[in-house]
Scaffold this motif. Structure first.
Motif, mmCIF file in Angstrom:
data_model
loop_
_atom_site.group_PDB
_atom_site.id
_atom_site.type_symbol
_atom_site.label_atom_id
_atom_site.label_comp_id
_atom_site.label_asym_id
_atom_site.label_seq_id
_atom_site.Cartn_x
_atom_site.Cartn_y
_atom_site.Cartn_z
ATOM 1 N N SER A 219 0.962 -1.133 0.136
ATOM 2 C CA SER A 219 0.054 -0.004 0.072
ATOM 3 C C SER A 219 0.986 1.302 0.086
ATOM 4 N N VAL A 220 1.944 1.031 1.020
ATOM 5 C CA VAL A 220 2.803 2.206 0.799
ATOM 6 C C VAL A 220 3.471 2.674 -0.422
ATOM 7 N N LYS A 221 3.948 1.608 -1.337
ATOM 8 C CA LYS A 221 4.502 1.551 -2.436
ATOM 9 C C LYS A 221 3.494 2.389 -3.458
ATOM 10 N N ASN A 222 2.253 1.635 -3.839
ATOM 11 C CA ASN A 222 1.392 2.109 -4.660
ATOM 12 C C ASN A 222 0.705 3.503 -4.508
ATOM 13 N N HIS A 223 0.718 3.910 -3.188
ATOM 14 C CA HIS A 223 0.362 5.273 -2.664
ATOM 15 C C HIS A 223 1.458 6.354 -3.225
ATOM 16 N N TYR A 224 2.784 6.028 -2.852
ATOM 17 C CA TYR A 224 4.028 6.524 -3.368
ATOM 18 C C TYR A 224 3.926 6.808 -4.894
ATOM 19 N N HIS A 225 3.628 5.575 -5.686
ATOM 20 C CA HIS A 225 3.699 5.745 -6.958
ATOM 21 C C HIS A 225 2.361 6.538 -7.426
ATOM 22 N N GLY A 226 1.392 6.297 -6.813
ATOM 23 C CA GLY A 226 -0.158 7.314 -7.296
ATOM 24 C C GLY A 226 0.416 8.635 -6.942
ATOM 25 N N SER A 227 1.173 8.866 -6.089
ATOM 26 C CA SER A 227 1.425 10.284 -5.860
ATOM 27 C C SER A 227 2.183 11.157 -7.006
ATOM 28 N N MET A 228 2.627 10.502 -7.737
ATOM 29 C CA MET A 228 3.354 11.025 -9.020
ATOM 30 C C MET A 228 2.569 10.785 -10.293
ATOM 31 N N ASN A 229 1.198 10.565 -9.920
ATOM 32 C CA ASN A 229 0.294 10.116 -11.049
ATOM 33 C C ASN A 229 -0.758 11.046 -11.135
ATOM 34 N N PRO A 230 -0.849 12.193 -12.213
ATOM 35 C CA PRO A 230 -1.972 13.146 -12.203
ATOM 36 C C PRO A 230 -3.196 12.555 -12.311
ATOM 37 N N PHE A 231 -3.319 11.134 -12.873
ATOM 38 C CA PHE A 231 -4.571 10.474 -13.120
ATOM 39 C C PHE A 231 -5.057 9.539 -12.104
ATOM 40 N N ALA A 232 -4.409 9.660 -11.081
ATOM 41 C CA ALA A 232 -4.803 8.749 -9.765
ATOM 42 C C ALA A 232 -5.695 9.252 -8.985
ATOM 43 N N GLN A 233 -6.707 8.378 -8.392
ATOM 44 C CA GLN A 233 -7.583 8.974 -7.641
ATOM 45 C C GLN A 233 -6.903 9.174 -6.189
ATOM 46 N N TYR A 234 -6.019 8.581 -5.541
ATOM 47 C CA TYR A 234 -5.329 9.205 -4.511
ATOM 48 C C TYR A 234 -3.908 9.580 -4.686
ATOM 49 N N ARG A 235 -3.730 10.834 -4.532
ATOM 50 C CA ARG A 235 -2.208 11.229 -5.037
ATOM 51 C C ARG A 235 -1.514 11.602 -3.511
ATOM 52 N N GLU A 236 -1.791 11.288 -2.357
ATOM 53 C CA GLU A 236 -1.080 11.370 -1.316
ATOM 54 C C GLU A 236 -0.352 10.227 -0.967
ATOM 55 N N GLU A 237 0.780 10.510 -0.719
ATOM 56 C CA GLU A 237 1.706 9.163 0.026
ATOM 57 C C GLU A 237 0.990 9.015 1.505
ATOM 58 N N VAL A 238 1.274 7.727 1.892
ATOM 59 C CA VAL A 238 0.813 7.391 3.122
ATOM 60 C C VAL A 238 2.086 6.309 3.872
ATOM 61 N N THR A 239 1.844 6.614 5.081
ATOM 62 C CA THR A 239 3.223 5.964 5.689
ATOM 63 C C THR A 239 2.806 4.615 6.235
ATOM 64 N N PHE A 240 3.753 3.700 6.317
ATOM 65 C CA PHE A 240 3.560 2.396 6.971
ATOM 66 C C PHE A 240 2.652 2.350 8.164
ATOM 67 N N GLU A 241 2.837 3.338 8.957
ATOM 68 C CA GLU A 241 1.909 3.315 10.255
ATOM 69 C C GLU A 241 0.579 3.777 9.912
ATOM 70 N N GLU A 242 0.517 4.599 8.832
ATOM 71 C CA GLU A 242 -0.790 5.099 8.496
ATOM 72 C C GLU A 242 -1.726 3.966 7.938
ATOM 73 N N VAL A 243 -1.146 3.211 7.078
ATOM 74 C CA VAL A 243 -1.728 1.842 6.498
ATOM 75 C C VAL A 243 -1.979 1.048 7.530
ATOM 76 N N LEU A 244 -1.213 0.775 8.605
ATOM 77 C CA LEU A 244 -1.616 -0.255 9.623
ATOM 78 C C LEU A 244 -2.857 0.334 10.700
ATOM 79 N N LYS A 245 -2.846 1.555 10.718
ATOM 80 C CA LYS A 245 -3.530 2.240 11.814
ATOM 81 C C LYS A 245 -5.043 2.579 11.040
ATOM 82 N N SER A 246 -5.074 2.684 9.711
ATOM 83 C CA SER A 246 -6.293 3.086 9.047
ATOM 84 C C SER A 246 -7.277 2.040 9.476
ATOM 85 N N ARG A 247 -8.775 2.443 9.029
ATOM 86 C CA ARG A 247 -10.002 1.726 9.341
ATOM 87 C C ARG A 247 -9.715 0.360 8.976
ATOM 88 N N HIS A 248 -10.035 -0.528 9.999
ATOM 89 C CA HIS A 248 -10.180 -1.855 9.793
ATOM 90 C C HIS A 248 -11.372 -2.370 8.897
#
Lengths: 403, 403
Positions: B188-217
């Motif tokens: 998830s961290v990798k793909n959001h990192y990639h998405g942050s560089m893609n103007p056509f991506a739905q989500y363009r914010e990087e996320v951290t490892f901790e954010e992924v693990l702590k996001s809604r279950h």
């Protein structure tokens, strides 16, 4: 592109099957097509599956082909789910033809399957609404002058066909686009007569001229016997390369033309889809309308069959009514049309109809049509339209086969 | 079969478009693909249109392609409406490829378009149910242990993917099929990192490892950042014969393999669809996994991406987690995967996703990928699965392109 043949063809009887689901209908058609070809199922390399409204009737969308083929032993091969309203099955066949003609596969299945009948008839009719641009559905209903009650009682397409036959004025009760009620009634009498000889037809009772005219009024000049019925069914064909047929000792008609086009939409300067598709098909087959020995056409309403005669150039413009009156298109005439009974009598489970037509032509060219066999037929044509958008049907397929 | 190239590729940004309809999204993608190719629209001879659930979300069935293309000027050409659940757009591309490779057409459009987001989120999730055999929906829900409430809150496919990763026991919250939560989080961290560089991506914010693990279950080990989002969008490609490209001076990657298969259904003795499709694709392209420079794969849930590495033979069985941990599949690594952001970040409007993947690979091979450009890439692969039936996905497409 390679030469292609149809070596197996089968269909369920079309009709109202309260107790059978899509899978059950599909399995019967596939099993019998394989039997008809005398082929091992393992030879089938891909499947093209046409269906139009299962999503709206049963909730099954997106993988309808995989679902109906689940228990046939075919899973594993490429399965493509295809829609083109009432031309879905012809479109599936067309894709199968391209795939074999391309050299990618030697043997593929084309299947059309539909279940329209539902205890809630209004649900079936509502499903037809999805075959127009739903963004303008209200506008279309208004333009056609349909009340909410009427929308529950008949398919929008009955009204749309009338409006296409006579775009510039409301349909009278006597004549539409130069075609009289009596001529329409003759089409119904002919197609029910043909259907009476077809064990796979939904309606197998002959009807008299008087019965057609006196049957329940639907809209404009149309009585219920001039309108294609709601129904369920499946039809299938096995499409193979000529080389494969030869190698396996399989026989069947050759596909001389497989043409799909879309409608002209809002551009009235473009020719309607049927004329364009027919011209391309004759060119592809290297023949003309005078070479056709029999045809299955899209008689969704009886008068449409008469204009189709003209659009396919079976006669000069305006001479369509003569073909039905002079019995040219009746069994025994020079160019029998809808020997299966057509949409009016064989039935019209929309996503299966195109292959129902192809099955009939294949059987005729193989001399397998029993009491309704056309003598000495060598070349057959199918014409299948679907959906409506702007000033035309949305999809149109024309196929030509020869023995 | 003829050699085929992709000379135009475009997509809308994927996202939630409350105020845009299917037509509006499709028009943007088609217009931009034509512009990208520098081609006259009149050259387009046929259109293959993938969509999965418009019938269930908007009521538009059966002629979806004609409806979305109505105002583009394309009406008149053959339009084929195609479904294969989340692999609908790849299937549309595959049909376009066959049609051009066969010699029937020189230039065709493949389009995928989907609108999933709806004010009633449960409606969107219900639409996903149509991508299983609905006759056994209740049984599937029961087997997965989903409550009615859960069925309204997440796609059935999140649970199905987990059950496929670990078919023999319920998903733990820590590990599924040998993949740990931490490894999933890295995807998830990798793909959001990639998405942050893609103007056509739905989500363009990087996320951290901790954010992924702590996001809604969501379910099992999955948090919301490990699941592909609901979204809308369209993507399109122009597919032409090599000869046509040469004649018109058009440039674009060659299609070295276009493979579609269906799942094994209930037959566990058959190999799963992804392995069969990959093997066929490598054979068709005459290369092996070691020759692939970048790939777009079907990371509907984060752990799926790791098993896909193994199934596509990017590594030995069991070594998938190493590829993400050792940053092999990150931009800058030896084999970047999902540089677009993948389904997780670029988004997953299901009937458009397959072409979204193809657009990314085409752009990468053309050196048009901006900040996320993979250096010196010559060969790219896309893998796109759809629907679920028995013990496998229902449809699987693998394509290989080279510059």
């Amino acid at each position: 592109m390679r030469k292609v043949r149809v070596v197996g063809a089968a269909m369920t009887r079309f009709g109202k099957y309260v107790d059978r689901d899509l899978r059950d209908l599909a399995e019967e058609a596939v099993h019998n097509a394989i039997q008809d070809a005398g082929l091992d199922l393992k030879e089938v390399e891909a499947a093209y599956v046409g269906n139009s409204v299962a999503g709206l009737i049963t909730g099954q969308e997106t993988i309808r082909g995989q679902v109906v083929l689940r228990k046939t032993g075919l899973l594993g091969v490429p399965i493509v789910n295809v829609e083109n309203a009432c031309a879905s099955a012809s479109t599936a066949f067309h894709l199968g033809w391209i795939a074999v003609a391309s050299g990618l596969y030697d043997c593929v299945l084309a299947l059309g399957v539909e279940k329209l009948s539902d205890p809630d008839k209004a649900k079936s009719f509502r499903a037809f609404n999805s075959a127009v641009d739903i963004a303008e559905l209200t506008e279309i209903e208004k333009k056609l002058g349909r009340s909410d009650e009427e929308a529950k009682e008949r398919s929008l397409f009955m009204d749309l066909y009338l409006s296409m036959l006579n775009p510039d004025e409301p349909a009278s009760r006597e004549v539409v686009g130069g075609i009289t009620r009596e001529q329409m009634a003759l089409v119904s009498v002919k197609n029910h007569y043909h259907g009476s000889m077809n064990p796979f037809a939904q309606y197998r009772e002959e009807v008299t001229f008087e019965e057609v005219l006196k049957s329940r009024h639907v809209v404009g000049p149309l009585t219920v016997l001039m309108c294609s019925p709601l129904g369920d069914g499946a039809a299938a064909a096995l499409i193979v390369s000529e080389e494969f047929a030869h190698r396996k000792g399989l026989k069947g008609p050759r596909v001389d033309a497989s043409v799909l086009v879309s409608g002209r939409g809002d551009d009235r300067s473009m020719a309607p889809s049927i004329g364009r598709a027919a011209t391309q098909a004759y060119e592809m087959a290297g023949i003309g309308p005078e070479d056709i020995n029999l045809a299955e056409v899209h008689d969704a309403v009886a008068p449409a069959e008469i204009t189709i005669y003209e659009d396919l150039r079976f006669c000069a413009p305006g001479d369509g009514p003569k073909l039905i009156e002079d019995r040219v298109t009746w069994l025994g005439g020079k160019l029998p049309v809808n020997t299966s009974g057509g949409l009016l009598a064989r039935g019209h489970p929309i996503g299966a109809t195109g292959l129902g037509q192809i099955v009939e032509v294949v059987w005729q060219l193989q001399g397998k049509a029993g009491k309704r066999q056309v003598e000495n037929c060598k070349v057959g044509l199918t014409q299948n339209g679907g959906g409506h958008i702007g000033f035309d049907l949305a999809a149109m397929a024309v196929h030509i086969f020869s023995s």
